[in-house]
Design a protein around this motif. Structure first.
Motif, short mmCIF file in Angstrom:
data_model
loop_
_atom_site.label_atom_id
_atom_site.label_comp_id
_atom_site.label_asym_id
_atom_site.label_seq_id
_atom_site.Cartn_x
_atom_site.Cartn_y
_atom_site.Cartn_z
N VAL A 1 1.39 -1.01 -0.52
CA VAL A 1 0.22 0.29 -0.45
C VAL A 1 0.67 1.55 0.23
N VAL A 2 2.19 0.74 0.59
CA VAL A 2 2.62 2.65 0.71
C VAL A 2 3.84 2.70 -0.85
N LEU A 3 3.77 1.35 -1.30
CA LEU A 3 4.45 1.86 -2.58
C LEU A 3 3.72 2.55 -2.90
N ILE A 4 2.40 1.65 -3.23
CA ILE A 4 1.84 2.05 -4.82
C ILE A 4 1.00 3.46 -4.10
N ILE A 5 1.02 4.33 -3.01
CA ILE A 5 1.08 5.57 -2.89
C ILE A 5 2.11 6.56 -3.14
N LEU A 6 2.67 5.74 -2.83
CA LEU A 6 4.37 6.28 -3.45
C LEU A 6 4.56 6.61 -4.72
N MET A 7 4.34 5.66 -5.00
CA MET A 7 4.61 5.45 -7.21
C MET A 7 3.86 6.73 -7.85
N ARG B 1 4.81 10.26 -7.24
CA ARG B 1 5.69 10.94 -8.03
C ARG B 1 5.75 10.73 -9.62
N LYS B 2 3.68 9.93 -9.24
CA LYS B 2 3.01 9.96 -11.09
C LYS B 2 3.99 9.50 -11.84
N ILE B 3 4.65 8.21 -11.09
CA ILE B 3 4.84 6.40 -11.54
C ILE B 3 3.78 5.87 -12.54
N ILE B 4 2.99 6.34 -11.06
CA ILE B 4 1.20 4.88 -12.16
C ILE B 4 0.64 5.94 -11.62
N SER B 5 -0.80 5.97 -12.07
CA SER B 5 -2.07 6.66 -12.36
C SER B 5 -3.39 5.83 -11.47
N ILE B 6 -3.40 6.63 -10.52
CA ILE B 6 -4.63 5.84 -9.98
C ILE B 6 -5.94 5.06 -10.67
N PRO B 7 -6.35 6.36 -10.95
CA PRO B 7 -7.87 5.44 -12.03
C PRO B 7 -7.50 3.94 -13.05
N VAL B 8 -5.84 4.27 -13.57
CA VAL B 8 -5.17 2.66 -14.42
C VAL B 8 -5.17 2.09 -13.69
N PHE B 9 -4.83 2.01 -12.63
CA PHE B 9 -4.43 1.16 -11.83
C PHE B 9 -5.68 0.54 -11.66
N SER B 10 -6.40 0.81 -10.83
CA SER B 10 -7.85 0.83 -10.43
C SER B 10 -8.11 0.11 -11.62
N LEU B 11 -8.44 0.28 -13.01
CA LEU B 11 -9.02 -0.87 -13.89
C LEU B 11 -8.49 -1.34 -14.00
N TYR C 1 2.73 0.10 -16.92
CA TYR C 1 2.78 -0.59 -16.03
C TYR C 1 2.10 -0.53 -15.02
N GLU C 2 0.69 -0.15 -14.96
CA GLU C 2 -0.20 -0.13 -14.34
C GLU C 2 -0.90 -2.01 -14.05
N ILE C 3 -0.32 -1.96 -15.38
CA ILE C 3 -0.83 -3.77 -15.25
C ILE C 3 0.00 -4.57 -14.94
N SER C 4 1.14 -4.32 -14.64
CA SER C 4 2.36 -5.41 -13.95
C SER C 4 1.99 -4.81 -12.75
N ILE C 5 2.66 -3.97 -12.09
CA ILE C 5 1.76 -3.81 -10.95
C ILE C 5 0.30 -3.84 -9.90
N ALA C 6 -0.55 -3.80 -11.10
CA ALA C 6 -2.20 -4.58 -10.69
C ALA C 6 -2.06 -5.92 -10.36
N VAL C 7 -1.16 -6.50 -11.08
CA VAL C 7 -1.05 -8.17 -11.25
C VAL C 7 -0.07 -8.66 -9.87
N LEU C 8 0.40 -7.78 -9.77
CA LEU C 8 1.45 -7.90 -7.98
C LEU C 8 0.43 -7.97 -7.38
N MET C 9 -0.29 -6.89 -7.40
CA MET C 9 -0.54 -6.15 -5.79
C MET C 9 -2.33 -7.80 -5.87
#
Length: 368
Positions: A18-24, A27-37, A146-154
């Motif tokens: 959760v902390v890593l998701i918030i930090l990313m 820092r605009k490494i990921i988009s929360i709406p794209v990650f959520s979808l 990268y939201e796709i890769s991070i989301a599946v890891l979550m």
């Protein structure tokens, strides 16, 4: 002890994730709406593929893949084809489920074939998780989304790994290493189908013999609890006295108490055994004194999974604590994951009738 350490490790993983998701996100490494979808879409896909591979593996190895549950929907399957879609009451205890039934088991060779088929079927789900997760990770890296890769890891951390540890992985370990659990699984999934008397008698005797040989301890208490409950439940439906050894095993489990069951879902099996014993001692042996003593263990219990509320209603109705006749007769409080399982539904109908009939007779005697 091992499970407690595992829980702490998992909690640390959740917190760090959760902390890593918030930090990313900051820092605009990921988009929360794209990650959520991506998270939602991939979670649905993984659940569907996971359950499908459980079922298709079972089917390929000689078992019957009869339906697949995804949230509030059930896909019906017959002759190796999906034949229809039904909407059922959502079962909060699972996101998806493959309904698997056994074929006829009349001897030890048949039993061995079914045991191997069950091991492969259980293993197929987690293996599919690994494969589809790898595909999604590669897609995310190759496309730069990268939201796709991070989301599946979550999803793996929050859903797949816990599901494996406390579900498929634990079941696979037990079916390989605990004979009582292995026979209980095969016996239970034969009962839910429409099986011959020969299969029924073979499995019933095999389970009774194995319970008799098993020493009750911390490692065997959960499998013995499940096995004893299966035997007692069927005895209520068939109105027959269970062997003294099974009664003694069930009583010993109750005397050891809930503290012997691991935290979490395991305690449900303890409560289920007691509720089943109450019905047995009233409907079959008419021993109300012991049934009342058993009720003290489950009095005021919380119903945490589908089917448990019906257990409570049956127990309190047959003991005259509450009037649940309409609720029991409606059938809407049954566990929906056994929707369409002919053998199980027939037993449920018989037991509901016995509960209502016993309460009616008791009330008539009281009035007289």
């Amino acid at each position: 002890m091992g499970k407690n350490i595992l829980k702490r490790i998992m909690l640390i993983m959740y917190f760090v994730s959760v902390v890593l998701i918030i930090l990313m996100s900051v820092r605009k490494i990921i988009s929360i709406p794209v990650f959520s979808l991506a998270f939602i879409v991939q979670a649905v896909i993984i659940v569907i593929i996971h359950e499908f591979f459980h079922g298709i593996s079972a089917e390929k190895n000689g078992l019957m893949f009869t339906s697949m549950y995804i949230g509030p929907f059930v896909l019906l399957r017959e002759n190796r084809k999906f034949t229809g879609l039904k909407k059922v009451k959502f079962n909060g205890s699972y996101l998806g489920r493959a309904n698997i039934e056994n074929r006829e088991i009349k001897n030890d060779d048949d039993f061995k074939i079914h045991s191997n088929a069950w091991r492969k079927a259980i293993k197929a789900g987690p293996v599919s998780d690994i494969r589809i997760s790898t595909v999604f990770i590669i897609i995310g890296i190759c496309t730069g989304i990268y939201e796709i890769s991070i989301a599946v890891l979550m999803i793996d951390i929050f859903v797949c790994i816990p599901s494996f540890i406390y579900g498929d992985g634990e079941h696979l370990f037990l079916i390989k290493n605990n004979k009582v659990f292995e026979i209980s699984v095969i016996y239970t999934y034969s009962m839910i189908g429409n099986i011959s008397n020969q299969t029924d008698e073979y499995l019933y005797r095999k389970l009774i013999d194995e319970i008799d040989k098993t020493v009750l301890n911390d490692d065997s208490i959960l499998p013995l609890c499940i096995a004893a409950q299966s035997v007692i439940y069927k005895s209520i439906a068939e109105d027959k006295i269970i062997p003294e050894s099974i009664k003694n095993t069930a009583k010993d489990i109750v005397n050891k108490g809930p503290k012997c069951f691991s935290q979490g879902m395991d305690i449900i099996y303890f409560r289920s055994l007691i509720n089943t014993m109450i019905l047995y001692y009233l409907c079959v042996e008419e021993n109300k004194d012991y049934a009342e003593r058993l009720y003290l263990y489950v009095k005021g219990m919380k119903c945490s999974v589908p089917g448990e509320r019906l257990d409570k209603m049956r127990t309190e109705h047959i003991l005259g604590k509450e009037d649940y006749k309409k609720e029991i007769e409606s059938g809407k409080y049954r566990n929906q994951m056994f929707y369409g399982c002919v053998g199980f539904e027939n037993m449920e109908n018989i037991i509901d009738d016995k509960v209502i009939e016993y309460s009616y007779i008791k009330n008539k005697k009281t009035e007289t």
